[in-house]
Design a protein around this motif. Sequence first.
Motif, PDB file in Angstrom:
ATOM      1  N   LEU A   4       1.236  -0.867   0.115  1.00  0.00           N
ATOM      2  CA  LEU A   4      -0.038   0.273   0.228  1.00  0.00           C
ATOM      3  C   LEU A   4       0.782   1.204  -0.220  1.00  0.00           C
ATOM      4  CD1 LEU A   4      -2.989  -1.376   2.777  1.00  0.00           C
ATOM      5  CD2 LEU A   4      -2.754  -0.899  -0.305  1.00  0.00           C
ATOM      6  N   ILE A   5       1.724   1.221   0.741  1.00  0.00           N
ATOM      7  CA  ILE A   5       3.196   2.558   0.572  1.00  0.00           C
ATOM      8  C   ILE A   5       3.389   2.833  -0.659  1.00  0.00           C
ATOM      9  CG2 ILE A   5       4.971   3.132   1.556  1.00  0.00           C
ATOM     10  CD1 ILE A   5       4.463   1.961   4.718  1.00  0.00           C
ATOM     11  N   ALA A   6       3.843   1.315  -1.206  1.00  0.00           N
ATOM     12  CA  ALA A   6       3.958   1.865  -2.545  1.00  0.00           C
ATOM     13  C   ALA A   6       3.315   2.215  -4.139  1.00  0.00           C
ATOM     14  CB  ALA A   6       4.954   0.162  -3.135  1.00  0.00           C
ATOM     15  N   VAL A   7       1.592   1.556  -3.648  1.00  0.00           N
ATOM     16  CA  VAL A   7       0.780   1.605  -4.747  1.00  0.00           C
ATOM     17  C   VAL A   7       0.958   3.551  -4.185  1.00  0.00           C
ATOM     18  CG1 VAL A   7      -1.557   2.109  -5.227  1.00  0.00           C
ATOM     19  CG2 VAL A   7       0.224  -0.290  -4.793  1.00  0.00           C
ATOM     20  N   GLY A   8       0.533   3.932  -2.906  1.00  0.00           N
ATOM     21  CA  GLY A   8       0.494   5.822  -2.483  1.00  0.00           C
ATOM     22  C   GLY A   8       1.126   6.685  -3.017  1.00  0.00           C
ATOM     23  N   SER A   9       2.698   5.960  -2.843  1.00  0.00           N
ATOM     24  CA  SER A   9       3.814   6.554  -3.318  1.00  0.00           C
ATOM     25  C   SER A   9       3.615   7.564  -4.260  1.00  0.00           C
ATOM     26  CB  SER A   9       5.136   6.162  -2.484  1.00  0.00           C
ATOM     27  OG  SER A   9       5.620   4.759  -3.264  1.00  0.00           O
ATOM     28  N   GLY A  10       3.336   6.845  -5.384  1.00  0.00           N
ATOM     29  CA  GLY A  10       3.814   6.942  -7.144  1.00  0.00           C
ATOM     30  C   GLY A  10       3.108   8.431  -7.118  1.00  0.00           C
ATOM     31  N   GLY A  11       1.610   8.566  -6.551  1.00  0.00           N
ATOM     32  CA  GLY A  11       1.104   9.995  -7.343  1.00  0.00           C
ATOM     33  C   GLY A  11       0.270   9.011  -8.165  1.00  0.00           C
ATOM     34  N   VAL A  12       0.512  10.483  -9.501  1.00  0.00           N
ATOM     35  CA  VAL A  12      -0.182  10.478 -10.407  1.00  0.00           C
ATOM     36  C   VAL A  12       0.587  10.229 -12.042  1.00  0.00           C
ATOM     37  CG1 VAL A  12      -1.869  11.841 -12.445  1.00  0.00           C
ATOM     38  CG2 VAL A  12      -2.368  12.267 -10.294  1.00  0.00           C
ATOM     39  N   ILE A  42      -4.255  -7.734  -8.886  1.00  0.00           N
ATOM     40  CA  ILE A  42      -4.582  -6.435  -8.406  1.00  0.00           C
ATOM     41  C   ILE A  42      -4.894  -6.095  -6.753  1.00  0.00           C
ATOM     42  CG2 ILE A  42      -4.872  -3.899  -9.037  1.00  0.00           C
ATOM     43  CD1 ILE A  42      -4.568  -5.856 -11.896  1.00  0.00           C
ATOM     44  N   GLY A  43      -5.703  -6.862  -6.340  1.00  0.00           N
ATOM     45  CA  GLY A  43      -6.868  -6.376  -5.423  1.00  0.00           C
ATOM     46  C   GLY A  43      -5.715  -6.687  -3.971  1.00  0.00           C
ATOM     47  N   PHE A  83       2.796  -5.336  -9.384  1.00  0.00           N
ATOM     48  CA  PHE A  83       1.899  -4.238  -9.908  1.00  0.00           C
ATOM     49  C   PHE A  83       2.192  -3.004  -9.027  1.00  0.00           C
ATOM     50  CE2 PHE A  83      -2.130  -1.534  -9.008  1.00  0.00           C
ATOM     51  CZ  PHE A  83      -2.494  -1.152 -10.965  1.00  0.00           C
ATOM     52  N   THR A  84       2.695  -3.195  -7.736  1.00  0.00           N
ATOM     53  CA  THR A  84       3.106  -2.313  -6.718  1.00  0.00           C
ATOM     54  C   THR A  84       4.905  -1.761  -7.746  1.00  0.00           C
ATOM     55  OG1 THR A  84       4.793  -3.585  -5.459  1.00  0.00           O
ATOM     56  CG2 THR A  84       2.965  -3.422  -4.631  1.00  0.00           C
ATOM     57  N   VAL A  85       4.707  -2.709  -8.412  1.00  0.00           N
ATOM     58  CA  VAL A  85       6.080  -1.851  -9.155  1.00  0.00           C
ATOM     59  C   VAL A  85       5.820  -0.726  -9.969  1.00  0.00           C
ATOM     60  CG1 VAL A  85       8.150  -1.385 -10.031  1.00  0.00           C
ATOM     61  CG2 VAL A  85       7.887  -3.610  -8.846  1.00  0.00           C
ATOM     62  N   VAL A  86       4.117  -0.837 -10.845  1.00  0.00           N
ATOM     63  CA  VAL A  86       3.969  -0.334 -11.584  1.00  0.00           C
ATOM     64  C   VAL A  86       2.916   1.011 -11.245  1.00  0.00           C
ATOM     65  CG1 VAL A  86       1.724   0.194 -13.169  1.00  0.00           C
ATOM     66  CG2 VAL A  86       2.630  -1.901 -13.242  1.00  0.00           C
ATOM     67  N   ALA A  87       2.515   1.489  -9.983  1.00  0.00           N
ATOM     68  CA  ALA A  87       2.002   1.966  -9.266  1.00  0.00           C
ATOM     69  C   ALA A  87       3.212   3.102  -8.712  1.00  0.00           C
ATOM     70  CB  ALA A  87       0.709   1.910  -7.632  1.00  0.00           C
ATOM     71  N   GLY A 119      -0.191   4.957 -15.049  1.00  0.00           N
ATOM     72  CA  GLY A 119       1.050   3.331 -15.380  1.00  0.00           C
ATOM     73  C   GLY A 119       0.143   2.301 -15.211  1.00  0.00           C
ATOM     74  N   GLY A 120      -0.605   2.283 -13.938  1.00  0.00           N
ATOM     75  CA  GLY A 120      -1.313   1.759 -13.350  1.00  0.00           C
ATOM     76  C   GLY A 120      -2.437   1.748 -14.090  1.00  0.00           C
ATOM     77  N   ALA A 121      -3.116   2.824 -14.475  1.00  0.00           N
ATOM     78  CA  ALA A 121      -4.639   2.768 -15.209  1.00  0.00           C
ATOM     79  C   ALA A 121      -4.721   1.391 -16.705  1.00  0.00           C
ATOM     80  CB  ALA A 121      -5.328   4.213 -15.420  1.00  0.00           C
ATOM     81  N   THR A 122      -3.205   2.122 -16.842  1.00  0.00           N
ATOM     82  CA  THR A 122      -2.812   2.185 -18.225  1.00  0.00           C
ATOM     83  C   THR A 122      -2.741  -0.078 -18.946  1.00  0.00           C
ATOM     84  OG1 THR A 122      -1.475   3.944 -19.036  1.00  0.00           O
ATOM     85  CG2 THR A 122      -1.200   1.860 -20.295  1.00  0.00           C
ATOM     86  N   VAL A 123      -2.195  -0.613 -17.311  1.00  0.00           N
ATOM     87  CA  VAL A 123      -2.262  -1.630 -17.157  1.00  0.00           C
ATOM     88  C   VAL A 123      -3.538  -2.420 -17.646  1.00  0.00           C
ATOM     89  CG1 VAL A 123      -1.064  -3.685 -16.292  1.00  0.00           C
ATOM     90  CG2 VAL A 123       0.240  -2.026 -16.406  1.00  0.00           C
ATOM     91  N   LEU A 124      -4.143  -1.377 -16.350  1.00  0.00           N
ATOM     92  CA  LEU A 124      -5.593  -2.414 -16.659  1.00  0.00           C
ATOM     93  C   LEU A 124      -6.427  -2.075 -17.565  1.00  0.00           C
ATOM     94  CD1 LEU A 124      -7.248  -0.842 -12.798  1.00  0.00           C
ATOM     95  CD2 LEU A 124      -6.448  -2.940 -13.548  1.00  0.00           C
TER      96      LEU A 124
END
Length: 392
Positions: free
Chosen positions: A257-265, A347-348, A290-294, A301-306
């Motif tokens: 969660l920290i990795a996902v949240g630190s990516g920002g937009v 991803i979940g 997916f945490t690397v993506v985010a 990037g995350g939206a592109t993967v989805l």
Amino acid sequence: MAPAGWRGALCRVVAERPRRVDWVLVGAVGLLSILGTLLVWAAGGDTVPGRGTDPQEGDAAALALVQRHATHVAVGAVLCFALAAVDYRMQRAYAPVIYAATLLGLALVLTPLGAEINGSRGWLVVGGVQAQPSELAKVGVILFVAMLLGEPRDGETAPSNRDVLVSLVAVSVPLALVVTQPDLGTALVLAVTFLGMLALSGAPLLWLVGMGLSCVTAALAVWWFDLLQPYQLERVATLIDPTADPAGSGYNANQALIAVGSGGVNGTGLFHGGQTSGHFVPEQHTDFVFTVVAEELGFVGGATVLLLLGVVVWRVLRIGADCEQPFARLVCVGVAVWLLFQSAVNIGMCLGVMPVTGLPLPFLSYGGTATLAQLAAVGLVLGVHARDRGFE
């Protein structure tokens, strides 16, 4: 006079080469595979020794990891297009053989040839080469169930009760072998894939209702009689409250969660993620890619993967909807359900809304057998699409 032997077979393959290619599906899978290779390189692998204290040693190990993954992708691509050139009547003819081979592989992991990795005895190690039969079992089960449910008898338009019963037995055998390893994540994928294929095969509704009630009853029994292992209970507790044990059972989920949240937009930039380069997220090149993506590519990037994963599932379902033959349609349904469910769970898991299961993210996570199995499945779908609708 037509050439004999292998030359005749080669001529037939060339003569029956695919007449249509779904370039949208090929493009989406290709982009995901290329992105996955970059992400594996960025992640570097949790086994990189001394990363952060010895940059040269860490970079060399990361390069070796990405080279292995690129090799897996290249071999998988060749396998994908080879299967795309095979008439899906051949898929149906060899479905029992492929199914039997997967059962043999799943049984062999329980022998001295099997090896335990990350708490699961689900690997075969022969001559230094590792293989995970449970990944290949997904393809074998899809083909065999499609054959059983996709061949209604004369005068029938849907599977009979006998067909459903036989297919249920056929799925139960590999399911039991996978649970024995134990690999509950893969077992769940097999079960959900089978239910999806059954639901869209036109099987009697009573079977679906009965299986749904059985699943609910089994889940309640497992909970009531306390049949879950301690680590499984910890995963459920972490899902309910990730902050309960941040240094213990909740460590993976919290760091993800920290990795996902630190990516920002827009993300921190590829190869510039603090969480990723510090290896705070375990298994970040496989289960938690997916945490690397985010982190490094951000929300964009995350939206592109989805989006790309959604395109893959959509095209597979679209190809299946255009099929007139039940077998071909059910192959597409099985592949689509597999990829969709496994992507959603992975991803979940990274977002803290699903328990940690150890399932890789299709086309992105590092993994030899998993990569080959996923690209082989795409090849089967392309083989269905390449031919005329209906048998000639």
